[in-house]
Design a protein around this motif. Structure first.
Motif, PDB file in Angstrom:
ATOM      1  N   LYS A 106       4.836 -73.784 -16.847  1.00 20.45           N
ATOM      2  CA  LYS A 106       3.698 -74.381 -17.548  1.00 20.45           C
ATOM      3  C   LYS A 106       2.424 -73.595 -17.249  1.00 20.45           C
ATOM      4  CE  LYS A 106       1.587 -78.824 -18.598  1.00 20.45           C
ATOM      5  NZ  LYS A 106       1.572 -80.270 -18.299  1.00 20.45           N
ATOM      6  N   GLU A 107       1.663 -73.328 -18.294  1.00 17.70           N
ATOM      7  CA  GLU A 107       0.422 -72.554 -18.158  1.00 17.70           C
ATOM      8  C   GLU A 107      -0.783 -73.457 -18.355  1.00 17.70           C
ATOM      9  OE1 GLU A 107      -1.768 -69.183 -20.810  1.00 17.70           O
ATOM     10  OE2 GLU A 107       0.288 -68.691 -20.164  1.00 17.70           O
ATOM     11  N   HIS A 108      -1.760 -73.369 -17.448  1.00 16.29           N
ATOM     12  CA  HIS A 108      -2.986 -74.162 -17.525  1.00 16.29           C
ATOM     13  C   HIS A 108      -4.181 -73.238 -17.714  1.00 16.29           C
ATOM     14  CE1 HIS A 108      -1.034 -77.849 -15.994  1.00 16.29           C
ATOM     15  NE2 HIS A 108      -0.373 -77.036 -15.186  1.00 16.29           N
ATOM     16  N   THR A 109      -5.111 -73.650 -18.557  1.00 17.05           N
ATOM     17  CA  THR A 109      -6.394 -72.962 -18.662  1.00 17.05           C
ATOM     18  C   THR A 109      -7.399 -73.678 -17.773  1.00 17.05           C
ATOM     19  OG1 THR A 109      -5.962 -72.241 -20.935  1.00 17.05           O
ATOM     20  CG2 THR A 109      -8.257 -72.272 -20.207  1.00 17.05           C
ATOM     21  N   LEU A 110      -8.051 -72.949 -16.900  1.00 21.94           N
ATOM     22  CA  LEU A 110      -9.019 -73.527 -15.967  1.00 21.94           C
ATOM     23  C   LEU A 110     -10.428 -73.335 -16.530  1.00 21.94           C
ATOM     24  CD1 LEU A 110      -7.504 -72.093 -12.661  1.00 21.94           C
ATOM     25  CD2 LEU A 110      -6.983 -74.267 -13.781  1.00 21.94           C
ATOM     26  N   SER A 111     -11.106 -74.446 -16.776  1.00 22.45           N
ATOM     27  CA  SER A 111     -12.435 -74.392 -17.397  1.00 22.45           C
ATOM     28  C   SER A 111     -13.436 -73.674 -16.503  1.00 22.45           C
ATOM     29  CB  SER A 111     -12.936 -75.807 -17.686  1.00 22.45           C
ATOM     30  OG  SER A 111     -12.084 -76.468 -18.583  1.00 22.45           O
ATOM     31  N   ALA A 112     -14.277 -72.882 -17.136  1.00 22.68           N
ATOM     32  CA  ALA A 112     -15.340 -72.174 -16.411  1.00 22.68           C
ATOM     33  C   ALA A 112     -16.650 -72.943 -16.557  1.00 22.68           C
ATOM     34  CB  ALA A 112     -15.495 -70.762 -16.948  1.00 22.68           C
ATOM     35  N   ARG A 113     -17.455 -72.916 -15.528  1.00 26.82           N
ATOM     36  CA  ARG A 113     -18.753 -73.587 -15.584  1.00 26.82           C
ATOM     37  C   ARG A 113     -19.681 -72.818 -16.521  1.00 26.82           C
ATOM     38  NH1 ARG A 113     -23.849 -73.174 -13.743  1.00 26.82           N
ATOM     39  NH2 ARG A 113     -23.420 -71.236 -12.603  1.00 26.82           N
ATOM     40  N   ARG A 114     -20.275 -73.543 -17.456  1.00 26.83           N
ATOM     41  CA  ARG A 114     -21.254 -72.926 -18.344  1.00 26.83           C
ATOM     42  C   ARG A 114     -22.549 -72.730 -17.569  1.00 26.83           C
ATOM     43  NH1 ARG A 114     -21.753 -72.246 -23.821  1.00 26.83           N
ATOM     44  NH2 ARG A 114     -23.872 -72.238 -24.694  1.00 26.83           N
ATOM     45  N   GLY A 115     -23.238 -71.639 -17.858  1.00 27.45           N
ATOM     46  CA  GLY A 115     -24.488 -71.358 -17.166  1.00 27.45           C
ATOM     47  C   GLY A 115     -25.525 -72.439 -17.405  1.00 27.45           C
ATOM     48  N   GLU A 155     -24.144 -65.051 -22.822  1.00 23.62           N
ATOM     49  CA  GLU A 155     -24.507 -65.077 -21.406  1.00 23.62           C
ATOM     50  C   GLU A 155     -24.083 -66.384 -20.730  1.00 23.62           C
ATOM     51  OE1 GLU A 155     -26.750 -61.897 -23.188  1.00 23.62           O
ATOM     52  OE2 GLU A 155     -26.522 -63.970 -23.788  1.00 23.62           O
ATOM     53  N   LEU A 156     -24.222 -67.490 -21.427  1.00 26.21           N
ATOM     54  CA  LEU A 156     -23.960 -68.800 -20.824  1.00 26.21           C
ATOM     55  C   LEU A 156     -22.470 -69.102 -20.690  1.00 26.21           C
ATOM     56  CD1 LEU A 156     -26.668 -70.827 -22.780  1.00 26.21           C
ATOM     57  CD2 LEU A 156     -26.633 -70.493 -20.308  1.00 26.21           C
ATOM     58  N   GLN A 157     -21.687 -68.594 -21.637  1.00 26.86           N
ATOM     59  CA  GLN A 157     -20.256 -68.918 -21.664  1.00 26.86           C
ATOM     60  C   GLN A 157     -19.549 -68.267 -20.472  1.00 26.86           C
ATOM     61  OE1 GLN A 157     -17.935 -71.325 -23.042  1.00 26.86           O
ATOM     62  NE2 GLN A 157     -18.931 -70.645 -24.929  1.00 26.86           N
ATOM     63  N   GLY A 158     -18.892 -69.069 -19.650  1.00 28.08           N
ATOM     64  CA  GLY A 158     -18.122 -68.528 -18.532  1.00 28.08           C
ATOM     65  C   GLY A 158     -16.784 -67.987 -19.006  1.00 28.08           C
ATOM     66  N   ARG A 159     -16.052 -67.392 -18.067  1.00 24.19           N
ATOM     67  CA  ARG A 159     -14.733 -66.844 -18.389  1.00 24.19           C
ATOM     68  C   ARG A 159     -13.666 -67.758 -17.801  1.00 24.19           C
ATOM     69  NH1 ARG A 159     -12.657 -60.667 -17.131  1.00 24.19           N
ATOM     70  NH2 ARG A 159     -10.714 -60.786 -18.336  1.00 24.19           N
ATOM     71  N   PRO A 160     -12.861 -68.424 -18.640  1.00 24.89           N
ATOM     72  CA  PRO A 160     -11.864 -69.377 -18.130  1.00 24.89           C
ATOM     73  C   PRO A 160     -10.842 -68.702 -17.218  1.00 24.89           C
ATOM     74  CG  PRO A 160     -12.111 -69.566 -20.513  1.00 24.89           C
ATOM     75  CD  PRO A 160     -12.832 -68.332 -20.106  1.00 24.89           C
ATOM     76  N   GLY A 161     -10.323 -69.493 -16.287  1.00 25.05           N
ATOM     77  CA  GLY A 161      -9.258 -69.004 -15.425  1.00 25.05           C
ATOM     78  C   GLY A 161      -7.899 -69.399 -15.974  1.00 25.05           C
ATOM     79  N   ILE A 180       2.993 -69.633  -9.809  1.00 20.93           N
ATOM     80  CA  ILE A 180       3.424 -68.251 -10.069  1.00 20.93           C
ATOM     81  C   ILE A 180       2.229 -67.313 -10.201  1.00 20.93           C
ATOM     82  CG2 ILE A 180       4.676 -66.773 -11.697  1.00 20.93           C
ATOM     83  CD1 ILE A 180       6.324 -69.241 -12.442  1.00 20.93           C
ATOM     84  N   PHE A 181       1.160 -67.820 -10.826  1.00 17.63           N
ATOM     85  CA  PHE A 181      -0.014 -66.978 -11.070  1.00 17.63           C
ATOM     86  C   PHE A 181      -1.255 -67.864 -11.029  1.00 17.63           C
ATOM     87  CE2 PHE A 181      -3.173 -65.214 -14.032  1.00 17.63           C
ATOM     88  CZ  PHE A 181      -3.326 -63.924 -13.506  1.00 17.63           C
ATOM     89  N   ASP A 182      -2.311 -67.366 -10.382  1.00 16.50           N
ATOM     90  CA  ASP A 182      -3.535 -68.161 -10.276  1.00 16.50           C
ATOM     91  C   ASP A 182      -4.752 -67.236 -10.352  1.00 16.50           C
ATOM     92  OD1 ASP A 182      -5.299 -70.184  -9.990  1.00 16.50           O
ATOM     93  OD2 ASP A 182      -4.847 -70.645  -7.900  1.00 16.50           O
ATOM     94  N   MET A 183      -5.508 -67.331 -11.482  1.00 16.11           N
ATOM     95  CA  MET A 183      -6.739 -66.561 -11.652  1.00 16.11           C
ATOM     96  C   MET A 183      -7.903 -67.539 -11.787  1.00 16.11           C
ATOM     97  SD  MET A 183      -7.810 -63.785 -14.597  1.00 16.11           S
ATOM     98  CE  MET A 183      -8.052 -65.032 -15.870  1.00 16.11           C
TER      99      MET A 183
END
Length: 656
Positions: free
Chosen positions: A45-54, A269-275, A292-295
């Motif tokens: 299972k793959e999860h998208t980790l939300s990034a904090r917006r600036g 600029e404000l948009q973060g990069r999801p993990g 298995i993988f964690d970014m």
């Protein structure tokens, strides 16, 4: 030349291929059953980790837009499914289970109570209802919606694949209550083991701590439309800008993006990069066996604005004191173009914007309009400084040139009127009392193209390049007759300007001819570096100069100072605050209804701030309606500077 070496090479390649084919055969034919069994017992299972917006801050670091945690209560699908069908069975024994469940042996026995096999699967209903003060039936209704949606998806998938499958939604937890209070979230977190199948999920939520304050310039967030999403997928491939390519790659169909104001202008600029996290799940227990993988996600950059929260609050308070009138205020640094306040009335609460949108969009007062840069209005007599400078530069008049004002003037076959009878006047006196007849006489001597070009030289008729979307350009008309030129000379006719354009024009007079670039961004702050506003992706940074003779500039500045002492803005308290400026009263097409303007700068001897106040569709004139608002602003700016000077002095004393 080396036949033996070539033979050896071919043999080695053949042996490698043979070993590869042998291994594949072993995996598929010999051990295929083993791995097939593993695949049925485990799931990747793959999860998208939300990034904090600036975040967005004012010039002093006070928050304007923040990312805060919002808490949702989620329940495992297994528990939702059981609770839903158990509740239906209790009401209707003929209730049918889904095909997959009805084939299970235990489910075929009607004499067996569901609680015998699932003693705790519906415990969440009672406990969550008590925690959130909701009725159990309401929670069960939400469970029904979730179950029907998942079963519908599953049915469609199975129809397409023509076999039974288990979809990911069946293995997930689904939201049953969104945006619960922090207190309820804390209580659930500390007693989570008492809520079987329940989990607490924190998700980011945009929060504007000041509500309506600066709503038009901050903007809002929203999801991408289907058309926008398809376009972005194409831009991912086509964009040659590596920075934009990276930005597009971070977006998904459910990403919240800027929908207006600075949120949209600086979304890159404000948009973060999801993990991303990839997990191996045991299907029997639905527990994670290993990661298995964690970014980890990367937070977006923070914006620090030129805006001063105190000045913005003062501006909006002054506009709200006008009752149901629409209006604009701009406060700008005369030398740098930094915007200290940009107010538009009426406004709206950013925290409830999406809920209120339909009402706001249909409101006849147009609260969604960012008036300082979108309301294109005739500037009235605030345009007269341009007429004066154009005529002085062309030699059509001198500062000492006199014209007689008898209250009206016959030009062609019609009378042109003035606000009063001013008798014999020179330029400074005409500006002081806003004499229309004097400027009509001036316009008669002027070539229309010279006046139009002078207006364009001051930036009218084009966007200022401010770092906000949807700016209006206004209109400088081409005059084809004397009548049109007369109208233009007093800021009427087809001439349309925005309050921001006129602020920039007056700043050019105040600073001696420098056409500044209005902007809101001061710097972009990231973990790596601080970027000045010129390096960011905002406005077009238009700069230039306007050639103004020092002698003519001195005459005009004296005239603008006389306006607040003995002229159309007298008695409003602007003189003691060292303000110079010009009033304007532009016609709207409705008799007795005007747009009231005041345009000025302060302090007179050392200009630092440029002020523009516009009150739309009022019965009063500029000096009566707009000038008192400008006085409130000037008073507040003076107090601000005094407080900052005192603070610096006190800090210096403490440091000794």
């Amino acid at each position: 030349m080396y036949p033996n070496r070539l033979k050896i090479l071919f043999v080695l390649i053949a042996l490698l291929h043979l070993a590869l084919v042998g291994r594949l055969a072993q995996l598929q034919l010999v051990q295929g059953g083993k791995y097939s069994g593993l695949s049925k017992k485990r799931l990747i299972k793959e999860h998208t980790l939300s990034a904090r917006r600036g975040s967005i801050y004012d010039r002093h670091g006070r928050p304007l837009a923040l990312e805060e945690a919002s808490f949702d209560v989620e329940v495992r699908y297994k528990n939702l499914l059981y609770s839903y069908y158990a509740s239906r069975s209790a009401k209707d024994e003929s209730n049918e289970l889904p095909p997959d469940l009805s084939k299970i042996k235990a489910h075929k026995r009607r004499d067996t109570a569901c609680q015998e096999c699932h003693p705790y699967d519906d415990l969440w209903v009672e406990r969550v209802s008590r925690l959130l003060d909701l009725k159990p039936d309401e929670l069960l209704a939400r469970a029904e919606v979730a179950v029907k949606r998942v079963e519908s998806i599953k049915k469609n998938v199975q129809r397409g694949r023509k076999r039974r499958v288990r979809i990911q939604e069946e293995l997930a937890s689904l939201p049953i209550a969104k945006n619960i209070s922090v207190e309820k979230a804390a209580e659930l977190e500390t007693r989570l083991e008492q809520y079987p199948g329940v989990s607490l999920v924190a998700r980011p939520k945009r929060y504007y701590p000041n509500g309506e304050l600066a709503c038009h310039l901050l903007g809002s967030l929203g999801k991408l439309s289907e058309a926008e999403w398809q376009k972005i997928k194409g831009l991912r491939v086509e964009s040659s800008d590596s920075r934009l390519s990276l930005y597009y790659s971070t977006l998904s169909k459910d990403t919240l993006v800027g929908r207006g104001g600075l949120e949209a202008q600086y979304d890159v600029e404000l948009q973060g990069r999801p993990g991303k996290r990839i997990e191996e799940i045991v299907l029997k227990t639905l527990k994670v066996d290993k990661v298995i993988f964690d970014m980890p996600p990367q937070a977006g950059h923070d914006l620090f604005l030129t805006l001063d929260l105190d000045v913005q609050r003062l501006a909006e308070s002054a506009l709200s004191g006008l009752g149901d009138k629409n209006g604009s205020i701009v406060v700008m640094d005369t030398e740098t173009g930094e915007i200290l306040a940009l107010a538009s009335c009426p406004g709206f609460d950013l925290n409830t914007f999406n809920l209120d949108y339909t009402r706001l969009a249909s409101d006849p007062r147009k609260p969604l309009l960012n008036r300082p840069l979108q309301a294109a209005l005739p500037p009235g007599s605030t345009f007269k400084p341009i007429t004066a400078l154009s005529a002085l530069a062309g030699g059509e008049i001198a500062p000492s040139t006199q014209f007689y004002c008898g209250g009206k003037l016959m030009i062609g076959d019609r009378f042109r009127h003035c606000t009063s009878t001013h008798y014999q006047m020179r330029l400074e006196e005409a500006m002081e009392h806003s004499c229309n007849i004097y400027f009509y006489e001036t316009a008669k001597r002027l070539e229309g193209v010279n006046l139009e070009n002078k207006a364009r030289a001051f930036g009218l008729g084009e966007k200022t390049g401010i770092d906000l979307p949807f700016e209006g350009a206004g209109l400088v008309p081409v005059t084809r007759s004397l009548g049109e030129r007369l109208n233009l000379s007093i800021g009427q006719g087809e001439l349309l300007t925005t309050p921001l354009q006129m602020t920039r024009m007056m700043a050019t007079v105040a600073n001696g001819g420098k056409l500044v670039s209005p902007h809101l961004l001061r710097k972009v702050v990231s973990l790596e570096e601080d970027l000045p506003w010129e390096s960011a992706s905002g406005g077009s940074r238009k700069k230039g100069t306007v050639s103004i003779s020092p002698e003519h500039l001195k005459v005009l500045r004296n005239a603008l100072r006389r306006v607040v002492i003995n002229g159309t803005a007298r008695g409003k308290g602007l003189d003691v605050l060292e303000v110079a400026g010009k009033t304007g009263t532009s016609q709207t097409g409705t008799k007795g209804v005007y747009h009231a303007w005041f345009l000025g700068y302060m302090p007179y001897n050392n200009p630092r701030y440029c002020l523009c106040v516009v009150v739309e569709e009022t019965t009063g004139h500029g000096g009566e309606v707009a000038a008192p608002v400008a006085q409130q602003l000037a008073q507040g700016l003076l107090h601000r500077d005094t407080a900052q000077l005192t603070a610096k002095r006190d800090t210096g004393i403490e440091g000794r």
